[in-house]
Design a protein around this motif. Sequence first.
Motif, PDB file in Angstrom:
ATOM      1  N   GLY A 236       0.549  -1.061   0.057  1.00  0.00           N
ATOM      2  CA  GLY A 236       0.269   0.190  -0.171  1.00  0.00           C
ATOM      3  C   GLY A 236       0.512   1.590  -0.185  1.00  0.00           C
ATOM      4  O   GLY A 236       2.481   1.226  -0.019  1.00  0.00           O
ATOM      5  N   GLY A 237       0.039   2.351  -0.226  1.00  0.00           N
ATOM      6  CA  GLY A 237       1.085   3.592  -0.089  1.00  0.00           C
ATOM      7  C   GLY A 237       0.121   4.802  -0.843  1.00  0.00           C
ATOM      8  O   GLY A 237      -0.916   4.736  -1.293  1.00  0.00           O
ATOM      9  N   PHE A 238       0.839   5.837  -1.550  1.00  0.00           N
ATOM     10  CA  PHE A 238       0.574   6.742  -2.459  1.00  0.00           C
ATOM     11  C   PHE A 238       1.674   6.789  -3.241  1.00  0.00           C
ATOM     12  O   PHE A 238       2.429   7.756  -3.447  1.00  0.00           O
TER      13      PHE A 238
ATOM     14  N   ASP B 282      -0.907   9.271  -6.089  1.00  0.00           N
ATOM     15  CA  ASP B 282      -2.345   8.763  -6.133  1.00  0.00           C
ATOM     16  C   ASP B 282      -2.898  10.300  -7.282  1.00  0.00           C
ATOM     17  O   ASP B 282      -3.991  10.642  -7.246  1.00  0.00           O
TER      18      ASP B 282
ATOM     19  N   CYS C 290      -4.773  -2.804  -0.812  1.00  0.00           N
ATOM     20  CA  CYS C 290      -4.655  -1.254  -0.389  1.00  0.00           C
ATOM     21  C   CYS C 290      -4.193  -0.335  -2.199  1.00  0.00           C
ATOM     22  O   CYS C 290      -4.897  -0.813  -2.918  1.00  0.00           O
ATOM     23  N   ASN C 291      -3.478   0.280  -1.794  1.00  0.00           N
ATOM     24  CA  ASN C 291      -2.757   0.970  -2.784  1.00  0.00           C
ATOM     25  C   ASN C 291      -2.068  -0.222  -3.863  1.00  0.00           C
ATOM     26  O   ASN C 291      -2.399  -0.333  -5.505  1.00  0.00           O
TER      27      ASN C 291
ATOM     28  N   GLN D  34      -5.343  -1.375  -5.901  1.00  0.00           N
ATOM     29  CA  GLN D  34      -6.043  -0.149  -6.685  1.00  0.00           C
ATOM     30  C   GLN D  34      -5.057   0.094  -8.239  1.00  0.00           C
ATOM     31  O   GLN D  34      -5.606   0.183  -9.526  1.00  0.00           O
TER      32      GLN D  34
ATOM     33  N   PHE E 229     -10.527   9.704   4.536  1.00  0.00           N
ATOM     34  CA  PHE E 229      -9.410   9.596   4.009  1.00  0.00           C
ATOM     35  C   PHE E 229      -9.769   8.133   5.471  1.00  0.00           C
ATOM     36  O   PHE E 229     -10.576   8.897   6.972  1.00  0.00           O
TER      37      PHE E 229
ATOM     38  N   ALA F 188      -6.885   1.344   5.286  1.00  0.00           N
ATOM     39  CA  ALA F 188      -6.277   2.520   5.189  1.00  0.00           C
ATOM     40  C   ALA F 188      -6.613   3.636   4.346  1.00  0.00           C
ATOM     41  O   ALA F 188      -5.589   3.471   3.631  1.00  0.00           O
TER      42      ALA F 188
ATOM     43  N   GLY G 148      -8.250   6.038   1.435  1.00  0.00           N
ATOM     44  CA  GLY G 148      -9.360   7.419   0.638  1.00  0.00           C
ATOM     45  C   GLY G 148     -10.290   6.592  -0.520  1.00  0.00           C
ATOM     46  O   GLY G 148     -11.231   7.506  -0.717  1.00  0.00           O
ATOM     47  N   GLU G 149      -9.519   5.724  -0.976  1.00  0.00           N
ATOM     48  CA  GLU G 149     -10.521   5.325  -2.671  1.00  0.00           C
ATOM     49  C   GLU G 149     -10.351   3.525  -2.090  1.00  0.00           C
ATOM     50  O   GLU G 149     -10.349   3.413  -2.881  1.00  0.00           O
TER      51      GLU G 149
ATOM     52  N   HIS H  10      -5.313  -4.173   5.725  1.00  0.00           N
ATOM     53  CA  HIS H  10      -3.886  -4.507   5.266  1.00  0.00           C
ATOM     54  C   HIS H  10      -2.951  -5.983   6.288  1.00  0.00           C
ATOM     55  O   HIS H  10      -3.218  -5.413   7.252  1.00  0.00           O
TER      56      HIS H  10
HETATM   57  N1  LIG Z   1      -2.936   2.604   2.342  1.00  0.00           N
HETATM   58  C1  LIG Z   1      -3.164   2.634   1.201  1.00  0.00           C
HETATM   59  O1  LIG Z   1      -2.239   1.988   0.416  1.00  0.00           O
HETATM   60  C2  LIG Z   1      -3.845   4.117   0.779  1.00  0.00           C
HETATM   61  C3  LIG Z   1      -4.477   3.886  -0.797  1.00  0.00           C
HETATM   62  C4  LIG Z   1      -4.422   5.141  -1.457  1.00  0.00           C
HETATM   63  N2  LIG Z   1      -3.489   6.197  -1.342  1.00  0.00           N
HETATM   64  C5  LIG Z   1      -5.576   5.757  -0.991  1.00  0.00           C
HETATM   65  O2  LIG Z   1      -5.832   6.262  -0.186  1.00  0.00           O
HETATM   66  O3  LIG Z   1      -6.599   4.857  -0.926  1.00  0.00           O
END
Ligand SMILES: NC(=O)CC[C@H](N)C(=O)O
Length: 228
Positions: free
Chosen positions: A49-51, A55, A86-87, A90, A110, A141, A143-144, A195
């Motif tokens: 995960g992450g940004f 994003d 998560c990310n 996505q 978020f 964790a 926002g999307e 996660h």
């Molecule tokens: N923790 C994450 O991987 C966050 C994923 C993405 N940045 C979101 O906010 O949806």
Amino acid sequence: MKFAVVVFPGSNCDVDMYHAIADELGEEVEYVWHDEDNLDRFDAVLLPGGFSYGDYLRSGAIARFSKVMASVKQAADAGKPVLGVCNGFQILLEAGLLPGAMRRNQGLKFICRPVQLVVENNGTMFTSAYEKGEVITIPIAHGEGNYYCDEQTLERLVENKQIVFRYHGENPNGSLMDIAGIVNERGNVLGMMPHPERAVDALLGSADGLKLFRSIVNYWRETHVVTA
Ligand SMILES: NC(=O)CC[C@H](N)C(=O)O
């Protein structure tokens, strides 16, 4: 068994993922930078995960063009376990390795907290260590995380038992059918918003995520380790 943790600019759960594999599972793991063009030496690929890329545009929309994604696709085509959290989920959606799309959370906020999930399908290489219908606690964790797909895709997901995890009790983000995680038709690519790498020790509030990683290792041993 050797795991790759793919790191994009903006990943922030890569270290947790590495810790889960190296310290909790005791398996081999290596970080792989996003411009890597060969993942042949790995048995499983983890997208943390992450940004990634901040994003920008949409979560995962830029990362899916990274050089490493051609090798992630190759690993998926070869039937290796590919897990996106998560990310990572996505990115798998944006790359077309999983069907559907992610929208912003229904409440446009978020959300970062533990949630309950039901294990809908324990017949996958990622979930065999769980009971069917088991309720587990794993943090989210994002926002999307508002998963969406068209009706035909949803029918196929249901028919093929591709919905692996659903939110239990309360849906935090408005996702279709309370979907929290899905696999591809072949069953070797899993994307999930919660996660599991943050739930690998009771000290973290839950160790329920560990069974997911154990399932992958069990699957790999069953299919690759020959005992005399
Ligand atoms: N923790 C994450 O991987 C966050 C994923 C993405 N940045 C979101 O906010 O949806």
